[in-house]
Design a protein around this motif. Structure first.
Motif, PDB file in Angstrom:
ATOM      1  N   ASP A   1     -73.925  85.391  29.343  1.00 22.59           N
ATOM      2  CA  ASP A   1     -73.101  84.215  29.635  1.00 22.59           C
ATOM      3  C   ASP A   1     -71.681  84.343  29.096  1.00 22.59           C
ATOM      4  O   ASP A   1     -70.987  83.346  28.941  1.00 22.59           O
TER       5      ASP A   1
ATOM      6  N   THR B   1     -71.264  82.695  33.116  1.00 24.11           N
ATOM      7  CA  THR B   1     -72.028  81.469  33.382  1.00 24.11           C
ATOM      8  C   THR B   1     -71.669  80.887  34.740  1.00 24.11           C
ATOM      9  O   THR B   1     -72.518  80.311  35.429  1.00 24.11           O
ATOM     10  N   GLN B   2     -70.396  81.045  35.129  1.00 30.14           N
ATOM     11  CA  GLN B   2     -69.962  80.542  36.444  1.00 30.14           C
ATOM     12  C   GLN B   2     -70.762  81.191  37.565  1.00 30.14           C
ATOM     13  O   GLN B   2     -71.277  80.516  38.461  1.00 30.14           O
TER      14      GLN B   2
ATOM     15  N   GLN C   1     -73.650  82.855  37.212  1.00 31.10           N
ATOM     16  CA  GLN C   1     -75.068  82.520  37.018  1.00 31.10           C
ATOM     17  C   GLN C   1     -75.390  81.168  37.659  1.00 31.10           C
ATOM     18  O   GLN C   1     -76.407  81.023  38.357  1.00 31.10           O
ATOM     19  N   ASN C   2     -74.534  80.177  37.436  1.00 29.71           N
ATOM     20  CA  ASN C   2     -74.790  78.839  37.961  1.00 29.71           C
ATOM     21  C   ASN C   2     -74.671  78.787  39.479  1.00 29.71           C
ATOM     22  O   ASN C   2     -75.468  78.123  40.158  1.00 29.71           O
TER      23      ASN C   2
ATOM     24  N   TRP D   1     -83.047  82.930  39.013  1.00 28.58           N
ATOM     25  CA  TRP D   1     -82.065  83.685  38.251  1.00 28.58           C
ATOM     26  C   TRP D   1     -81.614  84.936  39.008  1.00 28.58           C
ATOM     27  O   TRP D   1     -82.374  85.521  39.761  1.00 28.58           O
TER      28      TRP D   1
END
Length: 409
Positions: free
Chosen positions: A290, A295-296, A298-299, A308
């Protein structure tokens, strides 16, 4: 209050003066409109549909859309930017259950003008595709294979690779062992060809970084026996026996098909950590990563695919994004222009790794940092501090140009 009023007055006076100066100047002639690049960039996602399964555990089976899901997210990313440059990207998934079907589909798309391909096929089939006479002007970005052979004697001028090679993964782990001063390892490898190639990459990396392999053994236990009644006793005994009498800092496992690697923890004679294909894993991507804006991604992937992102998804994402980046930077939809830019020193790919990634000119490999993670946490990122290179620190991972057996030029 007095000072504040004075400051406002001075700002207002300066603004008026600036306006007056601007009005005193002759009006500038309007800039000639720049023709926005137009055209559609078609990308073909070519896959051999082989059902992948991990026999050792049924808890985390590979998703049916693994790879393609990452490519689909990348397509949306390309078109987000493409709206500003007048470009549109399309992605056509093409798959077949056997080699003949994949080759036929590839030839069909070539005949229809396609020249940008993201491939999700085994190494031998990839070479057959690349060697076709009609594929000479195409660009194939290998999204899912880490075989070192493809970057060595099997390299091809029309093929690029985005996932780290096995040599890069092994070097990433061995650099970390040097930093931790864990200089003695035991290597335990499985029986498959993939396991043997992974083990060989570990041997090469150990020699490169002066890590001593104090024992090099093969795992021969039948995984079916562990599902019998009291099977865990059999596994405990086997692991204890094979690690008995060896003094080492780390147990390195080569088990790419997940036949036994997850069974090694807590069962060895010595209380030592496990790394390699299980335990502490060197990888291009992991769901626990992350940092640097990851994280961007991943989301966004989680919202799109409802699961995932895996390493293979990330490879496909990078491949489609690479085509998009080259097309947008060159303002072109010409496959020849896009292909040449991908291989040029100007190409850079932002892939949430903290630095711009680029393709190595000598073997078509995308240079990049490699993550070191266990199932629940990011442990480190290689290259490790102190490992320096004349041009790119990431070139300390894998086969550098002076030692490469790839001869594209």
């Amino acid at each position: 209050m007095v000072f504040r009023a004075l400051r406002i007055a001075l700002v207002f006076a300066a603004a008026l003066a600036g306006t007056a100066r601007a009005e005193d100047q002759p009006a500038a002639s309007p800039a000639a409109p720049t023709a926005a690049p137009s055209g559609q960039i078609a990308i073909v996602y070519l896959a051999l549909t082989v059902k992948r399964s991990f026999p050792e555990s049924y808890l985390d089976q590979p998703p049916a859309d693994e790879g393609l899901a990452g490519a689909s997210v990348a397509l949306a990313d390309n078109n987000t930017t493409g709206r500003f440059t007048g470009q549109e990207f399309t992605l056509e998934p093409v798959s077949a259950p056997d080699e003949a079907g994949v080759i036929a589909a590839f030839r069909d798309r070539l005949g229809k003008g396609a020249r940008a391909f993201v491939t999700d096929v085994p190494a031998p089939l990839l070479l057959k595709l690349a060697d076709l006479q009609e594929a000479r002007t195409a660009t194939l970005i290998d999204a899912t294979d880490s075989d070192d052979m493809l970057r060595a004697e099997g390299c091809r001028r029309n093929v690029l690779h985005v996932l780290p090679s096995r040599a890069m993964l092994a070097d990433a782990l061995m650099q970390y062992l040097v930093v931790k001063n864990w200089r003695r390892v035991m290597l335990l490898s499985g029986q498959t060809e993939a396991d043997k190639r992974y083990a060989e990459a570990m041997r090469r990396a150990a020699k490169k970084f002066q890590i001593k392999i104090v024992a090099d053994k093969a795992w021969t236990f039948n995984p079916a026996e562990q599902r019998a009644d009291t099977g865990h006793f059999e596994v405990n005994t086997e692991v204890a026996n094979i690690t008995q009498g060896v003094d080492y800092d780390l147990l390195v496992v080569a088990d790419e098909e997940d036949n036994f690697g997850d069974e090694l923890g807590y069962r060895a004679t010595l209380a030592r950590p496990v790394a390699g294909t299980q335990g502490l894993v060197a990888t291009a991507w992991t769901r626990v990563y992350d940092e640097t804006g990851a994280t961007q991604l991943q989301n966004r992937f989680l919202r799109a695919a409802h699961r995932w992102m895996t390493e293979r998804d990330y490879g496909a994402w990078m491949a489609v994004r690479a085509f998009g980046e080259a097309a947008i930077r060159t303002h072109s939809s010409d496959p020849a222009v896009i292909g040449a830019y991908l291989r040029s020193p100007k190409f850079e790919l932002a892939a949430f790794k903290g630095e711009r990634l680029s393709f190595r000119a000598w073997d078509g490999q995308l240079r990049q940092p490699v993550l070191l993670a266990d199932p629940r946490s990011l442990v480190s990122i290689s290259p490790q501090p102190g490992f320096l290179h004349e041009f790119f620190e990431t070139d300390t991972l894998g086969v550098d140009q002076p030692e490469s057996t790839c001869h594209l030029n």
